[in-house]
Design a protein around this motif. Sequence first.
Motif, mmCIF file in Angstrom:
data_model
loop_
_atom_site.group_PDB
_atom_site.id
_atom_site.type_symbol
_atom_site.label_atom_id
_atom_site.label_comp_id
_atom_site.label_asym_id
_atom_site.label_seq_id
_atom_site.Cartn_x
_atom_site.Cartn_y
_atom_site.Cartn_z
ATOM 1 N N ASN A 311 16.706 61.898 55.436
ATOM 2 C CA ASN A 311 17.983 62.594 55.558
ATOM 3 C C ASN A 311 18.305 62.750 57.035
ATOM 4 O OD1 ASN A 311 18.451 63.257 52.677
ATOM 5 N ND2 ASN A 311 16.586 64.467 52.925
ATOM 6 N N ILE A 312 19.548 62.467 57.404
ATOM 7 C CA ILE A 312 19.974 62.485 58.804
ATOM 8 C C ILE A 312 20.998 63.592 58.999
ATOM 9 C CG2 ILE A 312 21.068 61.138 60.648
ATOM 10 C CD1 ILE A 312 20.217 58.603 59.007
ATOM 11 N N ARG A 313 20.803 64.396 60.052
ATOM 12 C CA ARG A 313 21.747 65.477 60.342
ATOM 13 C C ARG A 313 21.714 65.783 61.837
ATOM 14 N NH1 ARG A 313 17.493 67.634 57.638
ATOM 15 N NH2 ARG A 313 18.651 67.643 55.675
ATOM 16 N N PRO A 314 22.802 66.286 62.379
ATOM 17 C CA PRO A 314 22.811 66.653 63.803
ATOM 18 C C PRO A 314 21.808 67.762 64.103
ATOM 19 C CG PRO A 314 25.052 66.505 62.950
ATOM 20 C CD PRO A 314 24.134 66.448 61.760
ATOM 21 N N VAL A 315 21.201 67.717 65.274
ATOM 22 C CA VAL A 315 20.288 68.775 65.684
ATOM 23 C C VAL A 315 21.102 70.028 65.986
ATOM 24 C CG1 VAL A 315 18.585 67.152 66.582
ATOM 25 C CG2 VAL A 315 20.325 68.088 68.104
ATOM 26 N N ALA A 316 20.439 71.174 65.921
ATOM 27 C CA ALA A 316 21.144 72.450 66.080
ATOM 28 C C ALA A 316 21.709 72.640 67.479
ATOM 29 C CB ALA A 316 20.213 73.608 65.717
ATOM 30 N N GLN A 317 20.908 72.302 68.494
ATOM 31 C CA GLN A 317 21.342 72.521 69.876
ATOM 32 C C GLN A 317 21.105 71.263 70.710
ATOM 33 O OE1 GLN A 317 18.980 76.118 70.728
ATOM 34 N NE2 GLN A 317 20.888 77.295 70.699
ATOM 35 N N PRO A 318 22.014 70.280 70.605
ATOM 36 C CA PRO A 318 21.843 69.050 71.383
ATOM 37 C C PRO A 318 22.074 69.308 72.866
ATOM 38 C CG PRO A 318 24.001 69.084 70.345
ATOM 39 C CD PRO A 318 23.257 70.278 69.809
ATOM 40 N N ASN A 319 21.387 68.524 73.715
ATOM 41 C CA ASN A 319 21.702 68.615 75.135
ATOM 42 C C ASN A 319 23.014 67.875 75.399
ATOM 43 O OD1 ASN A 319 21.157 65.793 75.555
ATOM 44 N ND2 ASN A 319 18.954 66.262 75.708
ATOM 45 N N SER A 320 23.482 67.918 76.622
ATOM 46 C CA SER A 320 24.810 67.374 76.926
ATOM 47 C C SER A 320 24.888 65.864 76.669
ATOM 48 C CB SER A 320 25.197 67.683 78.366
ATOM 49 O OG SER A 320 24.248 67.141 79.269
ATOM 50 N N LEU A 321 23.808 65.135 76.990
ATOM 51 C CA LEU A 321 23.810 63.690 76.777
ATOM 52 C C LEU A 321 23.807 63.370 75.282
ATOM 53 C CD1 LEU A 321 23.744 60.797 77.747
ATOM 54 C CD2 LEU A 321 21.249 60.987 77.996
ATOM 55 N N GLN A 322 22.966 64.066 74.526
ATOM 56 C CA GLN A 322 22.925 63.859 73.077
ATOM 57 C C GLN A 322 24.300 64.117 72.454
ATOM 58 O OE1 GLN A 322 19.747 66.654 72.251
ATOM 59 N NE2 GLN A 322 18.368 64.991 71.656
ATOM 60 N N ALA A 323 24.934 65.204 72.858
ATOM 61 C CA ALA A 323 26.252 65.558 72.313
ATOM 62 C C ALA A 323 27.290 64.493 72.646
ATOM 63 C CB ALA A 323 26.691 66.918 72.846
ATOM 64 N N ALA A 324 27.227 63.973 73.876
ATOM 65 C CA ALA A 324 28.179 62.946 74.298
ATOM 66 C C ALA A 324 27.969 61.654 73.519
ATOM 67 C CB ALA A 324 28.041 62.691 75.794
ATOM 68 N N ILE A 325 26.702 61.276 73.319
ATOM 69 C CA ILE A 325 26.403 60.051 72.578
ATOM 70 C C ILE A 325 26.876 60.155 71.141
ATOM 71 C CG2 ILE A 325 24.512 58.655 71.624
ATOM 72 C CD1 ILE A 325 23.008 59.112 74.262
ATOM 73 N N LEU A 326 26.577 61.270 70.499
ATOM 74 C CA LEU A 326 26.967 61.431 69.094
ATOM 75 C C LEU A 326 28.490 61.401 68.944
ATOM 76 C CD1 LEU A 326 26.155 61.906 66.175
ATOM 77 C CD2 LEU A 326 26.146 64.371 66.640
ATOM 78 N N LYS A 327 29.191 62.057 69.850
ATOM 79 C CA LYS A 327 30.662 62.090 69.778
ATOM 80 C C LYS A 327 31.235 60.696 69.992
ATOM 81 C CE LYS A 327 34.729 64.267 71.853
ATOM 82 N NZ LYS A 327 35.215 65.222 72.887
ATOM 83 N N ASP A 328 30.746 59.981 70.993
ATOM 84 C CA ASP A 328 31.285 58.670 71.312
ATOM 85 C C ASP A 328 30.919 57.646 70.246
ATOM 86 O OD1 ASP A 328 32.673 56.946 73.281
ATOM 87 O OD2 ASP A 328 30.734 55.961 73.413
ATOM 88 N N TRP A 329 29.719 57.750 69.701
ATOM 89 C CA TRP A 329 29.223 56.800 68.684
ATOM 90 C C TRP A 329 30.143 56.804 67.457
ATOM 91 C CZ3 TRP A 329 25.754 58.300 64.252
ATOM 92 C CH2 TRP A 329 25.295 57.178 63.547
ATOM 93 N N LEU A 330 30.601 57.988 67.059
ATOM 94 C CA LEU A 330 31.404 58.105 65.848
ATOM 95 C C LEU A 330 32.887 58.350 66.151
ATOM 96 C CD1 LEU A 330 28.957 60.199 63.661
ATOM 97 C CD2 LEU A 330 29.411 57.754 63.532
ATOM 98 N N LYS A 331 33.299 58.009 67.363
ATOM 99 C CA LYS A 331 34.678 58.284 67.772
ATOM 100 C C LYS A 331 35.675 57.572 66.875
ATOM 101 C CE LYS A 331 34.950 54.449 71.069
ATOM 102 N NZ LYS A 331 33.685 53.822 70.719
#
Length: 331
Positions: A311-331
Amino acid sequence: KGVFRAPDFDILYDSPILMGKLEELPAFTVKGIWHRFVAYRAGDFDRAQFMADLQKIVQTASGIIGDIPYQHYTFLAIGPGGGGIEHLNSAAVAFSGDGLHTREGKIRIYNFLAHEYFHHYNVKRIRPVELGPFDYDHGSKTRLLWVSEGFTVYYEYLILKRAGLTTAEDVFKALKANILAYESKPGKLVQSAAAASYETWSDGPFGRSGEAGKQTISYYDKGPVLGALLDFRIRHETKNRYSLDDVMRTLYREYYQKAGRGFTEQEFRAVCEKTAGTSLAECFDYANTVRAIDYKKYFAYAGLDIDEQFNIRPVAQPNSLQAAILKDWLK
């Protein structure tokens, strides 16, 4: 009028002909280029909405590469059934609009159409060197179907999400299904993705059946997962400046547009590592050997957690790079 010519046998053989009592749906343009959908026994569905959604799929998919290399494109819907095949400026697809009445059915059909459409880039133009001109006498074997087919599966998920037709959860669910299908096969301890690609002539695209199936895997299962791992690693190493999209664009530009040929295994790896700015030895080990995959490490690059049931889910408190990657990946 009514006379058609092909410059060579490969182009002629790549041009399907559909005849019968056909229906043409309202065509649309993307960057001024016409796209048609011609169907046999199309079924009952909202044709206007379907074509509007298909336009979004084509816009998003062509936007990833940034170029449309054909003068017109036609989806040839050959009737109810299963399967399809890509061509340079068309796709022959089994299709029934009756499946569009549920959300699950719509996603399944849209994934399939996005897959076959994206193949005009990834396999017809962005291709291993073995895949054209074809050896019609002996067959054309390649170790890179995990890229040609597997990455196309991966991109069908991203195309639908980026087109606004699915959600992030749909992408997570699809990747989970691929991981589960691969990890549940005993053949994961025997056959690599590269070997499965090369042996598809004898094993089939989904691996062998029966007892022999315990020795094989499918590049349709492992390939999209390898695409995600490479994408996450490249984004991580480059602080999200580059991604697998950049790899695909580079391959298209350097080998299809400039060199007019496919790429070798070594050239594919070199483009990936140049884009990442570092060695990707572990990723390529995952493709060329039966080495166990460290899913947690790679999904964490994109601010995602994956549990033992995949099962895949976002982590509770991503660092800034993780947050940027996740946002851009699914833009």
